[in-house]
Design an enzyme around this catalytic site. Structure first.
Site, PDB file in Angstrom:
ATOM      1  N   ASN A 152     -15.830  -7.339   2.176  1.00 40.39           N
ATOM      2  CA  ASN A 152     -16.189  -5.682   1.921  1.00 40.39           C
ATOM      3  C   ASN A 152     -16.957  -5.549   0.599  1.00 40.39           C
ATOM      4  O   ASN A 152     -17.453  -4.863   0.262  1.00 40.39           O
ATOM      5  CB  ASN A 152     -15.062  -5.144   2.063  1.00 40.39           C
ATOM      6  CG  ASN A 152     -13.876  -5.718   1.628  1.00 40.39           C
ATOM      7  OD1 ASN A 152     -13.267  -6.747   2.032  1.00 40.39           O
ATOM      8  ND2 ASN A 152     -13.374  -4.900   0.464  1.00 40.39           N
ATOM      9  N   GLN A 180     -16.144  -5.108   8.567  1.00 39.11           N
ATOM     10  CA  GLN A 180     -17.452  -4.787   7.905  1.00 39.11           C
ATOM     11  C   GLN A 180     -18.558  -5.319   8.631  1.00 39.11           C
ATOM     12  O   GLN A 180     -19.768  -4.986   8.521  1.00 39.11           O
ATOM     13  CB  GLN A 180     -17.463  -5.665   6.405  1.00 39.11           C
ATOM     14  CG  GLN A 180     -16.575  -4.873   5.356  1.00 39.11           C
ATOM     15  CD  GLN A 180     -17.019  -3.412   4.868  1.00 39.11           C
ATOM     16  OE1 GLN A 180     -18.491  -3.129   4.860  1.00 39.11           O
ATOM     17  NE2 GLN A 180     -16.212  -2.535   4.229  1.00 39.11           N
ATOM     18  N   HIS A 202     -14.940   4.108  11.181  1.00 38.47           N
ATOM     19  CA  HIS A 202     -15.564   4.996  10.140  1.00 38.47           C
ATOM     20  C   HIS A 202     -16.595   4.006   9.316  1.00 38.47           C
ATOM     21  O   HIS A 202     -17.312   4.480   8.460  1.00 38.47           O
ATOM     22  CB  HIS A 202     -14.635   5.361   9.388  1.00 38.47           C
ATOM     23  CG  HIS A 202     -13.952   4.590   8.352  1.00 38.47           C
ATOM     24  ND1 HIS A 202     -14.074   4.706   7.055  1.00 38.47           N
ATOM     25  CD2 HIS A 202     -12.772   4.069   8.395  1.00 38.47           C
ATOM     26  CE1 HIS A 202     -13.185   3.629   6.450  1.00 38.47           C
ATOM     27  NE2 HIS A 202     -12.309   3.399   7.535  1.00 38.47           N
ATOM     28  N   THR A 238       0.607   8.459  21.301  1.00 41.75           N
ATOM     29  CA  THR A 238      -0.279   9.147  22.148  1.00 41.75           C
ATOM     30  C   THR A 238      -1.845   9.133  21.393  1.00 41.75           C
ATOM     31  O   THR A 238      -1.784   9.027  20.477  1.00 41.75           O
ATOM     32  CB  THR A 238      -0.100  10.540  22.093  1.00 41.75           C
ATOM     33  OG1 THR A 238       1.143  10.965  22.758  1.00 41.75           O
ATOM     34  CG2 THR A 238      -1.133  11.540  22.891  1.00 41.75           C
ATOM     35  N   CYS A 326      -9.707   0.801 -10.014  1.00 40.96           N
ATOM     36  CA  CYS A 326      -9.369   1.796 -10.965  1.00 40.96           C
ATOM     37  C   CYS A 326      -8.730   2.790 -10.217  1.00 40.96           C
ATOM     38  O   CYS A 326      -7.939   3.433 -10.873  1.00 40.96           O
ATOM     39  CB  CYS A 326     -10.529   2.496 -11.492  1.00 40.96           C
ATOM     40  SG  CYS A 326     -11.829   3.276 -10.367  1.00 40.96           S
TER      41      CYS A 326
HETATM   42  N1  PLP Z   1     -10.858  -4.892   6.436  1.00 41.72           N
HETATM   43  C1  PLP Z   1     -11.831  -4.792   5.721  1.00 41.72           C
HETATM   44  C2  PLP Z   1     -12.746  -5.629   5.408  1.00 41.72           C
HETATM   45  C3  PLP Z   1     -12.337  -3.235   5.264  1.00 41.72           C
HETATM   46  O1  PLP Z   1     -13.557  -3.382   4.564  1.00 41.72           O
HETATM   47  C4  PLP Z   1     -11.513  -2.402   5.481  1.00 41.72           C
HETATM   48  C5  PLP Z   1     -11.715  -1.124   4.961  1.00 41.72           C
HETATM   49  O2  PLP Z   1     -12.469  -0.751   3.712  1.00 41.72           O
HETATM   50  C6  PLP Z   1     -10.074  -2.513   6.080  1.00 41.72           C
HETATM   51  C7  PLP Z   1     -10.202  -3.622   6.674  1.00 41.72           C
HETATM   52  C8  PLP Z   1      -9.452  -1.346   6.453  1.00 41.72           C
HETATM   53  O3  PLP Z   1      -9.965  -0.363   7.449  1.00 41.72           O
HETATM   54  P1  PLP Z   1      -9.427   1.023   7.480  1.00 41.72           P
HETATM   55  O4  PLP Z   1     -10.053   1.685   6.557  1.00 41.72           O
HETATM   56  O5  PLP Z   1     -10.034   1.349   8.976  1.00 41.72           O
HETATM   57  O6  PLP Z   1      -7.862   0.774   7.732  1.00 41.72           O
END
Ligand code: PLP
Length: 388
Positions: A152, A180, A202, A238, A326
């Site tokens: 990420n 990602q 998202h 649910t 931060c």
């Molecule tokens: N794993 C990775 C590599 C991510 O980048 C993220 C979110 O930034 C997550 C897991 C967590 O996903 P969520 O925001 O849907 O909990």
């Protein structure tokens, strides 16, 4: 007036209008509980089934291998803790990498407190796990390998098919956090041959608060959410019907014409990287230039703090992110950049610009216009800058 340029698409993406359209009925008239048997609930139940098929089709899975969760974090927690507890009679050793998301790292820390042991594989200076290291780390006690598909922060794509093959040769389960990767690069669970894979809506034009876990048929994994009989008795609660319908539509849209989208994002990203390296002295790209998410650009600028950079970019209308944590009140540099071998003082000056489908060439031009000046001003104020 400043323009607004959103370059934090790895943090989250805007919901696509088509996705919102698909979601709205389930937030209005179609409010039936998918578990109910009367006619009013049929639309909700059908929406969940359709989304399950859409996710399965996008990943090359069967629809009964897809389980909806509340987020990517839950999918990671379920895969890791569920597989660990279900297989602990065989052994209590797990292998992961040093650059995982905290959803994985903190799940593993929890398991360490429960008596499991975890090996965190190092990565090379571009963020890649060496398959040989995995081969050497597997013992008779190893029950699970969990390594992310794409990082990420720096966007490095891991050799998942090769790593999963090594795990399977030793009859060890393989999970990948593909949060990602899904929607950004091709993800096919059969080609990768993974046992479990996490995703989150998202990150690819869907709503926040909904994710999914692919669990290959026959994989031994404990239930994580206990309660009702939803998700074929394996994930209680649910269903978030609108969110799930949105996830289904978003994954369908995100994976349509993927090669063309990848090419477009890579062109924008390469322009950004080339422009930054050319105009800002003492700048450096983190991660791999070849095995990289198409929209990810991650830089280090010597002698300055990432947070100060973010604030000045924000003042000019650019939303971006820094590796430093931060927001959690910690000034520690990113564990990912440190694992890549960057010294602390360099890792502090990191900037992630993540490009999404909605970004244009003008967005990149604008960043290239303002960023060199911001870096220069911060360096003039920095006690670390030579000559100051
Ligand atoms: N794993 C990775 C590599 C991510 O980048 C993220 C979110 O930034 C997550 C897991 C967590 O996903 P969520 O925001 O849907 O909990």
């Amino acid at each position: 007036m400043n323009r607004f340029v959103y370059l934090d698409n790895s943090a989250t993406t805007p919901v696509k209008p088509e996705v919102l359209e698909v979601m709205l009925p389930y937030l209005k008239d179609e409010y039936g509980n998918p578990s109910s048997i009367y006619k009013k609930a049929a639309a909700s139940s059908a929406a969940v089934s359709k989304a399950r098929e859409q996710v399965a089709a996008a990943l090359g899975a069967e629809s009964n291998e897809i389980f909806f969760t509340a987020c990517g974090t839950e999918a990671d927690n379920w895969a890791i803790k569920g597989a660990a507890f279900a297989n602990q009679q065989k052994g209590k050793h797990i292998i992961s990498s040093q650059i995982e998301h905290h959803a994985v790292l903190h799940s593993l820390e929890y398991l360490e407190k429960q008596g499991f042991s975890v090996t965190y594989l190092p990565v090379d200076k571009e963020g890649r796990v060496n398959p040989e290291d995995l081969k050497n780390a597997i013992t008779d006690e190893t029950i699970l390998v969990t390594i992310m598909m794409a990082n990420n922060e720096v966007g490095t794509i891991e050799p998942i098919a090769e790593l999963a093959k090594i795990a399977h040769e030793k009859k060890v389960l393989f999970h990948t956090d593909a949060v990602q990767a899904v929607g950004s690069v091709p993800v096919d669970v059969k080609a990768l041959d993974v046992d479990m894979l996490s995703l989150s809506a998202h990150k690819f034009g869907g709503p926040k608060g909904v994710g999914a876990l692919y669990i290959k048929k026959g994989t031994k994994i404990d239930t994580f959410m206990h309660g009702g009989a939803q998700e074929r008795n394996r994930r209680a609660g649910t269903e978030n019907v609108a969110g799930i319908a949105g996830l289904g539509e978003a994954i369908t849209l995100a994976t349509k014409n993927l090669p063309d989208k990848i090419k477009r994002l890579e062109t924008l990203r390469n322009k950004l990287i080339d422009g930054v390296l050319k105009t800002i002295p003492d700048s450096h790209v983190n991660g791999s230039l070849t095995d990289r998410l198409p929209g990810n650009a991650n830089f280090c600028f010597r002698y300055i703090e990432g947070e100060a950079l973010l604030l000045r970019l924000d003042a000019k209308g650019v939303a971006a992110s820094s590796g430093s944590a931060c927001t959690s009140g910690s000034l520690d540099p990113s564990h990912v950049l440190l694992a890549l071998g960057l010294p602390h003082e360099v890792a502090h000056g990191s900037l992630r610009l993540s490009i999404g489908e909605q970004n244009t060439e003008e967005d990149i031009d604008y960043v290239l216009e303002i960023l060199p000046g911001i870096v220069q001003i911060l360096r003039m104020m920095s006690p670390l800058f030579p000559g100051n």
